[in-house]
Enzyme design. Structure first.
Site, PDB file in Angstrom:
ATOM      1  N   ASP A  47       0.892  -1.227   0.045  1.00 46.51           N
ATOM      2  CA  ASP A  47       0.047  -0.195   0.138  1.00 46.51           C
ATOM      3  C   ASP A  47       0.861   1.239  -0.063  1.00 46.51           C
ATOM      4  O   ASP A  47       0.546   2.249   0.880  1.00 46.51           O
ATOM      5  CB  ASP A  47      -1.045   0.039   1.285  1.00 46.51           C
ATOM      6  CG  ASP A  47      -1.840  -1.186   1.419  1.00 46.51           C
ATOM      7  OD1 ASP A  47      -2.184  -1.744   0.467  1.00 46.51           O
ATOM      8  OD2 ASP A  47      -1.568  -1.667   2.385  1.00 46.51           O
ATOM      9  N   GLU A  91     -11.146  -2.067  -2.523  1.00 49.12           N
ATOM     10  CA  GLU A  91     -10.548  -1.389  -1.283  1.00 49.12           C
ATOM     11  C   GLU A  91      -9.311  -0.378  -1.702  1.00 49.12           C
ATOM     12  O   GLU A  91      -9.174  -0.274  -3.199  1.00 49.12           O
ATOM     13  CB  GLU A  91      -9.791  -2.355  -0.310  1.00 49.12           C
ATOM     14  CG  GLU A  91      -8.858  -3.387  -0.784  1.00 49.12           C
ATOM     15  CD  GLU A  91      -8.377  -4.183   0.122  1.00 49.12           C
ATOM     16  OE1 GLU A  91      -8.923  -4.532   1.095  1.00 49.12           O
ATOM     17  OE2 GLU A  91      -7.287  -5.195  -0.113  1.00 49.12           O
TER      18      GLU A  91
END
Ligand code: NAG
Ligand code: NAG
Length: 367
Positions: free
Chosen positions: A37, A209
């Site tokens: 991420d 997400e």
């Protein structure tokens, strides 16, 4: 049912194979390991800061998006003030400069849990030891999971847009106060994306997400892009996500920051399972996602960065790699991953020139 599934899978494979996605561009130095991420910011002096999931948020720096990346320190060595499980194993940092200050949003959570919250820390320059934690930004609880924050600032004088959400009911948005340390009073939550398509093998319904908002001007018009990751993020053989169900990057678009967002075919991304594929790992590249998008003043390109699995290196969580590619916005206004033209690092089209001179210095991604 099985037949249908096979047909669907074959169709998806056909679809995705029809488009050749370039492999990740070169990365040197610290490019493998706890690089999930990522959030990348290029500072005014040309130094790149990369923030990644795990521990107390890993900071690495480099002179270019290509590296060499050098690990520096944890951003929040004393953990988060948010006192729930995961406060020393922070996820999904998102760093942005607003009004001369850097804001880092992060998630406190644990695997499979909805007991999560989003916090914020600030720094004058992103260096080690300069981050001050301010704790929770106050997103209310709801059907969503409070993780994977992303902040879009339009101007320091207007209330910007916080994005969050994962797995449960997709991606949500709310306005932030000025300065963006908390959501506004009487905050309203806006549903931007959800995928209710039934997935094979009793897998959870279309998880999405890691939403990321990016503004880009085409002609005289500002467009708002919602990039997100869809599919199963983390799995190891023999339990790999079946073809089409791997982690991949999708995009939706709107002419307003609060949506509604639609995909290239015009399907609404909150109510009609919309989403257009931007990047899908091929060959040795697998399960790319957790992406962010920035205008990279060093390359003079719009760049999408993400984490992925290199099948040659391994599927284990700590083997993930940092990847990036150049994005080009075509005449139709939809982003496409294109090979990096190294010979041509100078501005090479009007869109980019415009961004350098005017459109983007208002946001942190364009320092
Ligand atoms: C590379 O960075 C990660 C954090 O992202 C860190 O855990 C690891 O120790 C670094 N490796 C080296 C060799 O510096
Ligand atoms: C929605 O979920 C289905 C089933 O998992 C998947 O094949 C499809 O790519 C997803 N679409 C989007 C836009 O995420």
């Amino acid at each position: 049912m099985l037949d249908l599934l096979l047909v669907a899978t074959a169709f998806f494979t056909l679809l995705t194979n029809a488009v050749a996605f370039p492999p990740p561009e070169p990365c040197t130095g610290n490019c493998t390991g706890y690089v999930h991420d990522p959030s990348v910011v290029r500072r005014n002096d040309g130094r790149y800061f990369r923030f990644t999931t795990n521990g107390r948020i890993n900071i690495a720096t480099a002179p270019s998006i290509t590296g060499p990346w050098t690990y520096q320190c944890p951003a929040l060595p004393k953990c988060s003030k948010i006192n729930i499980k995961g406060k020393c194993d922070l996820w999904a940092p998102d760093v942005i400069k607003v009004d001369g200050k850097y804001y880092m949003y992060y998630s406190v959570s644990s695997m499979g849990s909805k007991t999560s919250d989003i916090g914020v820390a600030t720094s004058p320059n992103m260096e080690c030891g300069t981050w001050t934690d301010h704790g929770s930004i106050g997103i209310p609880t709801g059907s969503w999971n409070r993780i994977d924050a992303n902040f879009l600032s339009i101007s320091p004088k207007s209330t910007g847009y916080m994005l969050w959400g994962s797995f449960w009911t997709g991606i949500w948005q709310a306005r932030m106060a000025i300065p963006p340390l908390r959501v506004v009073e009487n905050v309203k939550t806006v549903h931007l994306e959800q995928n209710t398509t039934k997935r094979p093998e009793n897998r959870p319904t279309g998880p999405s997400e890691g939403g990321f908002q990016f503004r880009w001007r085409i002609g005289n018009k500002d467009w708002y892009y919602l990039f997100f990751s869809s599919g199963g993020c983390c799995n190891v053989p023999p339990k790999l996500a079946p073809p089409g169900e791997e982690y991949k990057v999708m995009v939706c678009r709107s002419d307003r920051p609060e949506g509604p967002f639609v995909d290239k075919r015009g399907r609404n991304c909150a109510t009609k399972n919309g989403g257009t594929l931007v990047y899908w790992g091929q060959g040795n590249t697998f399960a790319a996602g957790g992406q962010g998008v920035m205008y990279d003043g060093g390359l003079n390109k719009v760049v999408m960065y993400y984490h992925y699995i290199d099948r040659k290196v391994g599927y284990a969580y700590e083997k993930f790699k940092f990847g990036w590619n150049v994005l080009r916005f075509g005449n139709d206004g939809w982003p496409v991953v294109v090979p990096w033209d190294r010979k041509n690092v100078r501005r090479d089209d009007g869109l980019e020139r415009e961004a350098v001179d005017e459109t983007f210095p208002r946001t942190a991604d364009v320092d």
